[in-house]
Write an enzyme that holds these catalytic residues in place. Structure first.
Site, PDB file in Angstrom:
ATOM      1  N   CYS A 119       4.394   7.450  -2.024  1.00 59.53           N
ATOM      2  CA  CYS A 119       4.277   7.676  -3.470  1.00 59.53           C
ATOM      3  C   CYS A 119       2.805   7.846  -3.793  1.00 59.53           C
ATOM      4  CB  CYS A 119       4.936   6.553  -4.264  1.00 59.53           C
ATOM      5  SG  CYS A 119       4.203   4.922  -4.020  1.00 59.53           S
ATOM      6  N   ASN A 125       1.245   3.610  -3.647  1.00 54.29           N
ATOM      7  CA  ASN A 125       1.776   2.703  -2.601  1.00 54.29           C
ATOM      8  C   ASN A 125       1.800   1.245  -3.072  1.00 54.29           C
ATOM      9  OD1 ASN A 125       0.967   1.585   0.781  1.00 54.29           O
ATOM     10  ND2 ASN A 125       2.974   2.048  -0.046  1.00 54.29           N
ATOM     11  N   CYS A 145       4.175   0.562  -5.960  1.00 55.21           N
ATOM     12  CA  CYS A 145       5.437   0.434  -6.712  1.00 55.21           C
ATOM     13  C   CYS A 145       6.613   1.038  -5.946  1.00 55.21           C
ATOM     14  CB  CYS A 145       5.317   1.076  -8.082  1.00 55.21           C
ATOM     15  SG  CYS A 145       4.045   0.338  -9.136  1.00 55.21           S
ATOM     16  N   SER A 154       7.017   3.382  -3.198  1.00 51.37           N
ATOM     17  CA  SER A 154       7.191   3.462  -1.730  1.00 51.37           C
ATOM     18  C   SER A 154       7.323   2.087  -1.065  1.00 51.37           C
ATOM     19  CB  SER A 154       6.124   4.329  -1.064  1.00 51.37           C
ATOM     20  OG  SER A 154       4.828   3.858  -1.296  1.00 51.37           O
ATOM     21  N   ASP A 174       7.789   7.509 -11.589  1.00 52.14           N
ATOM     22  CA  ASP A 174       6.760   6.478 -11.505  1.00 52.14           C
ATOM     23  C   ASP A 174       6.989   5.402 -12.578  1.00 52.14           C
ATOM     24  OD1 ASP A 174       4.442   5.068 -11.375  1.00 52.14           O
ATOM     25  OD2 ASP A 174       3.106   6.794 -11.624  1.00 52.14           O
TER      26      ASP A 174
HETATM   27  P1  4NP Z   1       3.437   4.190  -7.321  1.00 52.92           P
HETATM   28  O1  4NP Z   1       2.946   3.855  -8.824  1.00 52.92           O
HETATM   29  O2  4NP Z   1       2.926   5.582  -7.015  1.00 52.92           O
HETATM   30  O3  4NP Z   1       4.923   4.121  -7.412  1.00 52.92           O
HETATM   31  O4  4NP Z   1       2.822   3.124  -6.440  1.00 52.92           O
HETATM   32  C1  4NP Z   1       1.602   3.950  -9.223  1.00 52.92           C
HETATM   33  C2  4NP Z   1       0.745   2.945  -8.912  1.00 52.92           C
HETATM   34  C3  4NP Z   1      -0.577   3.010  -9.322  1.00 52.92           C
HETATM   35  C4  4NP Z   1      -1.013   4.100 -10.054  1.00 52.92           C
HETATM   36  C5  4NP Z   1      -0.130   5.115 -10.357  1.00 52.92           C
HETATM   37  C6  4NP Z   1       1.187   5.044  -9.938  1.00 52.92           C
HETATM   38  N1  4NP Z   1      -2.354   4.158 -10.512  1.00 52.92           N
HETATM   39  O5  4NP Z   1      -2.709   5.116 -11.201  1.00 52.92           O
HETATM   40  O6  4NP Z   1      -3.152   3.251 -10.171  1.00 52.92           O
END
Ligand code: 4NP
Length: 167
Positions: free
Chosen positions: A13, A16, A18, A20, A129
């Site tokens: 994702c 990494n 949330c 994945s 997301d």
């Molecule tokens: P993930 O979610 O891609 O499912 O892990 C996110 C985690 C952090 C961020 C964006 C999406 N961020 O912008 O820090």
């Protein structure tokens, strides 16, 4: 009989922290329930390095625990060029992740990349997301990935090798 090489599956994702990590945990849970966990080598990574070294988001850990699997000990890492030869399947949560994987893919890559829900269930659908969302959004991610994992375990066992193009 010669031991079979484990099937390598990398879930990807953006962060990494949330989706994945949940995908990795849900897949292991499904493989364990089916008694086939040793047939797989599973990991997760992000197309960014925003959270390198961090544990998964607390909300992801809680949503997974509520559904019977523990992701609290995972450690965030970015996708590396070597992943494209070390894993058989690299499964992305959304189109943006898939596009980023295409950019990161080295010339010698052998891994098959796809959207996770497409690989699992043949549905061209994303796992959205939940990072800026609510606890309910995390539950939806767990739901989708638990259901997909049950399909994916049997599809990968059946299709690994000759039928790889089916996904
Ligand atoms: P993930 O979610 O891609 O499912 O892990 C996110 C985690 C952090 C961020 C964006 C999406 N961020 O912008 O820090």
């Amino acid at each position: 009989m010669k031991a079979q090489r484990p099937i390598g599956v990398l879930f990807v994702c953006l962060g990494n922290i949330c989706r994945s990590p949940i995908a990795e945990g849900a897949f292991l849970q499904a493989a364990e329930a089916a008694g086939v966990a040793t047939r797989f080598r599973v990991d997760s990574a992000g197309v960014s390095d925003f959270h390198e070294g961090d544990p998964p988001d607390n909300r992801a850990v809680a949503a997974a625990a509520a559904r019977g699997f523990d992701i609290s000990r995972q450690v965030c890492r970015p996708v590396r060029p070597a992943d494209f030869t070390a894993f058989d399947y690299i499964l992305a949560m959304d189109q943006a992740n898939l596009a980023a994987l295409t950019r990161l893919r080295p010339a010698n890559a052998t891994a098959w990349t796809a959207l996770v829900l497409e690989a699992a269930e043949g549905r061209h659908e994303e796992v959205h997301d939940p990072y800026t969302g609510t606890a309910r959004d995390f539950e939806v991610v767990v739901d989708k990935l638990q259901r997909a994992s049950r399909e994916l375990v049997s599809r990968l066992l059946a299709g690994h090798g000759s039928a790889i193009r089916r996904i």
